[in-house]
Design an enzyme around this catalytic site. Structure first.
Site, mmCIF file in Angstrom:
data_model
loop_
_atom_site.group_PDB
_atom_site.id
_atom_site.type_symbol
_atom_site.label_atom_id
_atom_site.label_comp_id
_atom_site.label_asym_id
_atom_site.label_seq_id
_atom_site.Cartn_x
_atom_site.Cartn_y
_atom_site.Cartn_z
ATOM 1 N N LYS A 70 0.882 -1.255 -0.003
ATOM 2 C CA LYS A 70 0.107 0.160 0.087
ATOM 3 C C LYS A 70 0.880 1.554 0.003
ATOM 4 O O LYS A 70 1.891 1.267 0.738
ATOM 5 C CB LYS A 70 -0.913 -0.085 1.229
ATOM 6 C CG LYS A 70 -1.940 1.148 1.218
ATOM 7 C CD LYS A 70 -2.730 0.965 2.202
ATOM 8 C CE LYS A 70 -3.917 2.022 2.416
ATOM 9 N NZ LYS A 70 -4.824 1.713 3.512
ATOM 10 N N SER B 6 -10.033 -0.418 7.161
ATOM 11 C CA SER B 6 -9.548 0.014 5.818
ATOM 12 C C SER B 6 -8.936 -1.379 5.242
ATOM 13 O O SER B 6 -8.535 -1.334 3.884
ATOM 14 C CB SER B 6 -8.538 1.180 5.901
ATOM 15 O OG SER B 6 -9.307 2.356 5.935
ATOM 16 N N SER C 102 -9.661 2.040 2.775
ATOM 17 C CA SER C 102 -8.795 2.658 1.816
ATOM 18 C C SER C 102 -7.814 1.849 1.012
ATOM 19 O O SER C 102 -7.239 2.249 0.011
ATOM 20 C CB SER C 102 -8.031 3.753 2.505
ATOM 21 O OG SER C 102 -7.288 3.059 3.666
#
Length: 469
Positions: free
Chosen positions: A54, A155, A131
């Site tokens: 990420k 997330s 996210s």
């Protein structure tokens, strides 16, 4: 997993990137780094496993942007601890995955690089959740064997549910946050997404280490104490909070959830209804504490020490960084305004302090119902208590990207509601895994355990979730 499988994944990445916008940066030299099956390092724990990281976790050989215009040119001089551990274990890092800017969002549409599209719905332009949208999409599309995400208030788990993958948020402090660009530091937890539970467990085994550079890292003494108290079971006491049973539950969830609960009882597990009154406050508590921490953390991005400097230059009144901070997206700006309000003298006691008290109450309620002790709070555990909490991860299938851009649903409150089932565990720092309720369907169920009892959560998932569900 071998070198041929790794190469096939890497070769698919350019096409998958065009379809789903998974990555913010791709390592075009990744194929050259695939080792032969008979190489000296082929026996490393994660050898030949392809991974995505990420893009709020720093990497020294790839940009780290947090999905934001303000960090477009940022190159970290070092790897995050979790990245270094993956490299040392033989994992092949092929790119940085897309995300809601600075991790703020639950849809994956709030990125400077554009929205991530859900591989489960290639023709419907559906969101992948947020996210950690790019990490979930990378796994769902087959671009990677696993991916790292961060879970602040769900997330990792919500994207896992929307993409029919596994999403694991360990106990807060088990995986080092050193090198993770903070959104809300008392909540941020590095998590793992994968399709194969055995891969997920291997990755967690590599990353589950004390790190002296992270002041929130769980000490070796506490890790040993937790391990000494671990009891491996073949059946579990599982609680279902009444607060998780919503009247608005989608029809698509009713039958598969009922079937799953019936399966658990047939296997000999005990199911109990429980009530945790503080859960109804979890969402407002989360959206009071996390923006407050974000407002403080993002103050450093001023274009002087960190961040891309605005070409507009300084304002005439002498303000140095106002034009630069205008590069933040609207969601980030909204949460910084909210966070600063929650910390201002007029609202501090009635919002921030009250939210912290409710957070402690949530932790106390979890402590009162679990059999396993919480060694951080001093809870002795409840001998007649539960091993696990079971609840939905999402309350329905993902909406289209266009849905969130329509004027009638443009209020951020509509997106905040996506986190209703996932924030309580984050507030308490509990280990929790989301898994598909039904194969190739965007319906997730999550198991949560007591703080530190990550092994029970993973063992239960291995025992209760078969690959043909």
């Amino acid at each position: 997993m071998g070198s041929k499988t790794a190469l096939r994944r890497i070769q698919l990445i350019p096409e998958l990137q065009k379809k789903y916008n998974i990555f913010t940066h791709i390592d075009n030299s990744a194929a050259e780094k695939v080792l032969p099956d008979d190489s000296a390092n082929s026996n490393a724990p994660l050898s030949h496993l392809v991974a995505g990281i990420k893009d709020n976790i720093v990497t020294k050989d790839m940009p780290t942007t947090c999905g934001s215009k303000i960090l477009l040119d940022y190159m970290s001089p070092f790897d995050a601890t979790c990245v270094k551990l993956l490299r040392d274990a033989g994992a092949l890092l092929v790119g940085k995955t897309n995300l809601d800017e600075f991790g703020m969002g639950s849809t994956g549409i709030h990125s400077y690089f554009g929205p991530v599209r859900n591989p489960l719905f290639p023709n419907e332009n559906a969101v992948a959740g947020g996210s950690s949208s790019g990490s979930a999409a990378a796994v769902a599309a087959g671009a990677t064997d696993f991916a790292l995400g961060t879970d602040t208030g769900g997330s990792v788990r919500l994207p896992a549910a929307y993409t029919s993958t596994l999403g694991f948020k360990p106990s807060y402090g088990r995986i080092s946050r050193f090198g993770v660009i903070a959104y809300a530091q008392s909540l941020d937890t590095v998590g793992i997404l994968a399709k194969d539970l055995s891969v997920l467990r291997k990755v967690f085994g590599v990353l589950d280490k004390y790190d002296e550079r992270d002041p929130t890292s769980l000490s070796n003494k506490l890790r040993d104490a937790i391990s000494d108290r671990r009891v491996k079971r073949s059946t579990y006491r599982i609680g279902i909070p009444k607060e998780f049973v919503q009247g608005s539950m989608a029809k698509e969830l009713m039958e598969p959830l009922s079937n799953f609960l019936e399966k658990l009882m047939k296997q000999g597990h005990e199911l109990y209804p429980v009530s945790m009154p503080s859960m109804k406050f979890a969402l407002p508590v989360y959206f009071t504490i996390s923006p407050a921490e974000a407002a403080s953390n993002l103050a450093r991005f001023d274009g002087i020490r960190y961040g891309t400097r605005s070409e507009k230059g300084d304002l005439e009144d002498g303000t140095l960084f106002s034009p630069t901070r205008d590069a933040f997206g609207q969601v980030v700006k909204d949460r910084m305004v909210l966070g600063n309000y929650n910390l201002c003298s007029e609202a501090f006691k009635d919002s921030y302090i009250r939210a912290q008290r409710l957070r402690v109450k949530t932790i106390d309620e979890f402590d009162s119902i679990f059999r396993f002790p919480n060694l951080l709070t001093g809870s002795k555990g409840n001998d007649a208590g539960l091993d696990l909490i079971l609840g939905l991860t999402n309350d329905g299938p993902p909406q289209s990207i266009d849905h969130y851009h329509e004027e009638k649903v443009s209020s951020p409150i509509n997106e905040y509601k996506n986190d209703i089932f996932v924030t309580p565990m984050s507030l308490a720092g509990l280990p929790v895994i989301s898994f598909p309720l039904k194969r190739d369907a965007p319906l997730g169920v999550q198991f949560a355990g007591q703080y530190g009892d990550d092994s029970t959560v993973l063992d239960a998932c291995s025992l209760l979730v078969d690959n043909d569900n």
